[in-house]
Design a protein around this motif. Structure first.
Motif, short mmCIF file in Angstrom:
data_model
loop_
_atom_site.label_atom_id
_atom_site.label_comp_id
_atom_site.label_asym_id
_atom_site.label_seq_id
_atom_site.Cartn_x
_atom_site.Cartn_y
_atom_site.Cartn_z
N ARG A 20 0.87 -1.00 0.19
CA ARG A 20 -0.26 -0.27 0.34
C ARG A 20 0.55 0.97 0.12
N GLN A 23 -0.88 3.34 -2.59
CA GLN A 23 -2.09 3.71 -3.16
C GLN A 23 -1.99 5.32 -2.88
N GLU A 103 -10.01 12.76 13.36
CA GLU A 103 -10.57 11.13 12.74
C GLU A 103 -10.99 10.77 14.37
N VAL A 220 -1.32 0.02 8.60
CA VAL A 220 -3.19 -0.25 9.55
C VAL A 220 -3.24 -1.08 10.18
N TYR A 222 -2.13 0.18 13.21
CA TYR A 222 -2.30 1.25 14.44
C TYR A 222 -3.41 2.08 13.79
N LEU A 223 -3.57 1.65 12.64
CA LEU A 223 -5.02 2.36 12.84
C LEU A 223 -5.88 1.90 13.33
N LYS A 224 -5.93 0.43 13.03
CA LYS A 224 -7.32 -0.28 13.71
C LYS A 224 -6.70 -0.25 14.82
N PRO A 229 -11.39 5.51 11.09
CA PRO A 229 -11.16 4.91 9.26
C PRO A 229 -9.68 3.81 8.73
N ASP A 230 -9.87 4.13 7.97
CA ASP A 230 -8.72 3.97 7.16
C ASP A 230 -8.33 5.20 6.21
N VAL A 231 -7.01 5.69 6.31
CA VAL A 231 -7.06 7.57 6.00
C VAL A 231 -5.23 7.17 5.70
N LEU A 232 -5.52 5.96 5.38
CA LEU A 232 -4.21 5.96 4.58
C LEU A 232 -3.34 7.14 3.80
#
Length: 249
Positions: A20, A23, A103, A220, A222-224, A229-232
């Motif tokens: 990713r 992305q 967020e 990802v 760490y975001l979880k 939300p997935d703001v990568l």
């Protein structure tokens, strides 16, 4: 990747870059001119003083025009120049982290702007029910003196009896994994002290995006951990655009 100079970036990040990492490119967030500029930066093809002195054989001093200390390469300008650290790097760092802050405010019912890019963070914000505080760049008071006590974002969740320390970084891309590990180790003593003082659980969450968009396979996850939300893609875009502004300095 077989090119000695132009393939160096891809060779350097081959073992740290998650799929990713690209992305920002596949999603088409940026204009084509910006994409092309980022490619040139990755391939060390920008006319830095190092490039001009070694590749184009011009009679110029290869030292950085800003700090005058190190060789002026793309990597140095993007993440290693002391003359750019306090203003340009900080602006890029804060812009990327702002999305996560916004967020988190939305998640916990803390008053915030309608859209993330209009957000102006406060040192302390409290949820409507008073159970959650979100701090931005605020020192954490402890009984023992801590070498590192100022995470970028601190979330105090009284209902869950949990403190979460979030720290951002935009290093040179091959160093993203090292920087994640460094952040965890850096705030581990603070987390331990807070557990002892307040009898709560703690988390240290490093969110690291490389100057040119590279992220590790852990990002990802760490975001979880934060439950947002997935703001990568948005964070990558902030990092990459911030880097292009610096390289055009």
């Amino acid at each position: 990747m077989q090119k000695r100079l132009h393939g160096k970036f891809m060779r350097d990040v081959s073992e740290v870059a998650d799929e990713r990492s690209w992305q920002w490119l596949r999603a088409g967030y940026l204009g084509k001119g910006t994409e092309g500029f980022v490619f040139a930066a990755q391939e060390q093809a920008l006319r830095t003083r190092f490039f001009r002195a070694t590749i184009q054989k011009e009679a110029v001093d290869p030292k950085c025009r800003v700090c005058g200390k190190e060789v002026e390469s793309v990597g140095h300008l993007a993440s290693g120049c002391s003359g750019l650290a306090q203003k340009e790097y900080r602006r890029r760092h804060d812009r990327m982290g702002l999305r996560v802050y916004w967020e988190l405010c939305r998640k916990y019912g803390v008053k915030c702007a309608d859209v993330w890019y209009k957000e102006v963070p406060d040192e302390v914000r409290v949820s409507e029910d008073g159970q959650v505080e979100i701090w931005w760049d605020r020192g954490v008071e402890t009984t023992q003196k801590m070498e590192h006590n100022r995470p970028d974002v601190t979330v105090l969740n009284r209902a869950a009896q949990e403190w979460t320390f979030v720290d951002f970084s935009v290093p040179w891309d091959k160093n993203v994994v090292l920087k994640e590990d460094e952040k965890v180790a850096k705030y581990a003593p603070l987390a331990k002290e807070i557990r002892k003082m307040h009898r709560v659980s703690t988390k240290v969450v490093p969110l690291v995006v490389g100057c040119l968009g590279v992220v590790s396979s852990r990002f990802v996850g760490y975001l979880k951990v934060l439950g947002i939300p997935d703001v990568l893609g948005g964070m990558q875009t902030c990092a990459v655009i911030g880097t292009t502004l610096i390289l055009n300095y």
